[in-house]
Design a protein around this motif. Structure first.
Motif, PDB file in Angstrom:
ATOM      1  N   UNK A   1       0.856  -1.177   0.000  1.00 23.43           N
ATOM      2  CA  UNK A   1       0.000   0.000   0.000  1.00 23.43           C
ATOM      3  C   UNK A   1       0.895   1.230   0.000  1.00 23.43           C
ATOM      4  N   UNK A   2       0.481   2.252  -0.724  1.00 20.36           N
ATOM      5  CA  UNK A   2       1.220   3.516  -0.765  1.00 20.36           C
ATOM      6  C   UNK A   2       0.403   4.557  -0.009  1.00 20.36           C
ATOM      7  N   UNK A   3       1.073   5.420   0.726  1.00 27.92           N
ATOM      8  CA  UNK A   3       0.398   6.496   1.447  1.00 27.92           C
ATOM      9  C   UNK A   3       0.869   7.838   0.920  1.00 27.92           C
ATOM     10  N   UNK A   4      -0.088   8.721   0.694  1.00 27.15           N
ATOM     11  CA  UNK A   4       0.208  10.095   0.306  1.00 27.15           C
ATOM     12  C   UNK A   4      -0.147  10.998   1.480  1.00 27.15           C
ATOM     13  N   UNK A   5       0.687  11.981   1.736  1.00 28.49           N
ATOM     14  CA  UNK A   5       0.399  12.964   2.773  1.00 28.49           C
ATOM     15  C   UNK A   5      -0.464  14.052   2.146  1.00 28.49           C
ATOM     16  N   UNK A   6      -1.533  14.415   2.845  1.00 25.46           N
ATOM     17  CA  UNK A   6      -2.463  15.412   2.336  1.00 25.46           C
ATOM     18  C   UNK A   6      -2.299  16.766   3.005  1.00 25.46           C
ATOM     19  N   UNK A   7      -3.112  17.723   2.536  1.00 29.96           N
ATOM     20  CA  UNK A   7      -3.026  19.095   3.024  1.00 29.96           C
ATOM     21  C   UNK A   7      -3.368  19.223   4.508  1.00 29.96           C
ATOM     22  N   UNK A   8      -4.299  18.410   5.003  1.00 30.47           N
ATOM     23  CA  UNK A   8      -4.645  18.477   6.438  1.00 30.47           C
ATOM     24  C   UNK A   8      -3.443  18.130   7.299  1.00 30.47           C
ATOM     25  N   UNK A   9      -2.681  17.120   6.911  1.00 35.99           N
ATOM     26  CA  UNK A   9      -1.483  16.745   7.668  1.00 35.99           C
ATOM     27  C   UNK A   9      -0.437  17.852   7.610  1.00 35.99           C
ATOM     28  N   UNK A  10      -0.338  18.515   6.454  1.00 36.50           N
ATOM     29  CA  UNK A  10       0.617  19.615   6.328  1.00 36.50           C
ATOM     30  C   UNK A  10       0.242  20.754   7.280  1.00 36.50           C
ATOM     31  N   UNK A  11      -1.042  21.088   7.338  1.00 32.37           N
ATOM     32  CA  UNK A  11      -1.504  22.163   8.217  1.00 32.37           C
ATOM     33  C   UNK A  11      -1.349  21.778   9.678  1.00 32.37           C
ATOM     34  N   UNK A  12      -1.815  20.573  10.051  1.00 28.58           N
ATOM     35  CA  UNK A  12      -1.761  20.144  11.445  1.00 28.58           C
ATOM     36  C   UNK A  12      -0.339  19.969  11.958  1.00 28.58           C
TER      37      UNK A  12
END
Length: 118
Positions: free
Chosen positions: A94-105
């Motif tokens: 499985x591949x995971x992408x980091x999203x904008x919510x994680x960047x903000x938090x």
């Protein structure tokens, strides 16, 4: 956004009662031939979520599963140095992408992954 010292991303995810998921389906481009562009199914974007887990693509024809008809199809990401890289992983991975919510938090400690699907 004010947070307590021990109220980081991990704690927010652990205590959240709003887990969500979605299945993505990219419809074939019927009768359309795209130029040699990487973003023929979805344009370059970052996800709004914290994390997006991706499994290998599944291809079907007349309800039967078939091998990928195009070896250029798949997930492409932009690195921090603006290189475009095709992400290759197997059926049991499985591949995971980091999203904008994680960047903000995370206060910018993590960066959202620009990507597209061909």
């Amino acid at each position: 956004m004010e947070t307590q010292k021990d109220d980081g991303l991990e704690q927010k995810l652990f205590h959240s009662r709003c887990h969500r998921g979605r299945l993505l389906y990219y419809f074939p481009a019927q009768g359309s031939h795209h130029a040699n562009t990487v973003s023929s199914w979805s344009g370059w974007h970052t996800d709004y979520s914290s994390l997006t887990g991706l499994t290998c693509g599944m291809y079907t024809r007349s309800t039967a599963e078939i091998p990928c008809p195009d070896n250029a199809a798949g997930l492409y990401v932009k690195t921090r140095s603006d290189q475009i890289v095709k992400i290759v992983y197997e059926e049991d991975e499985i591949a995971y992408l980091i999203g904008e919510s994680a960047e903000i938090l995370s206060g910018g400690y993590l960066s959202a992954t620009p990507h597209c699907v061909r």
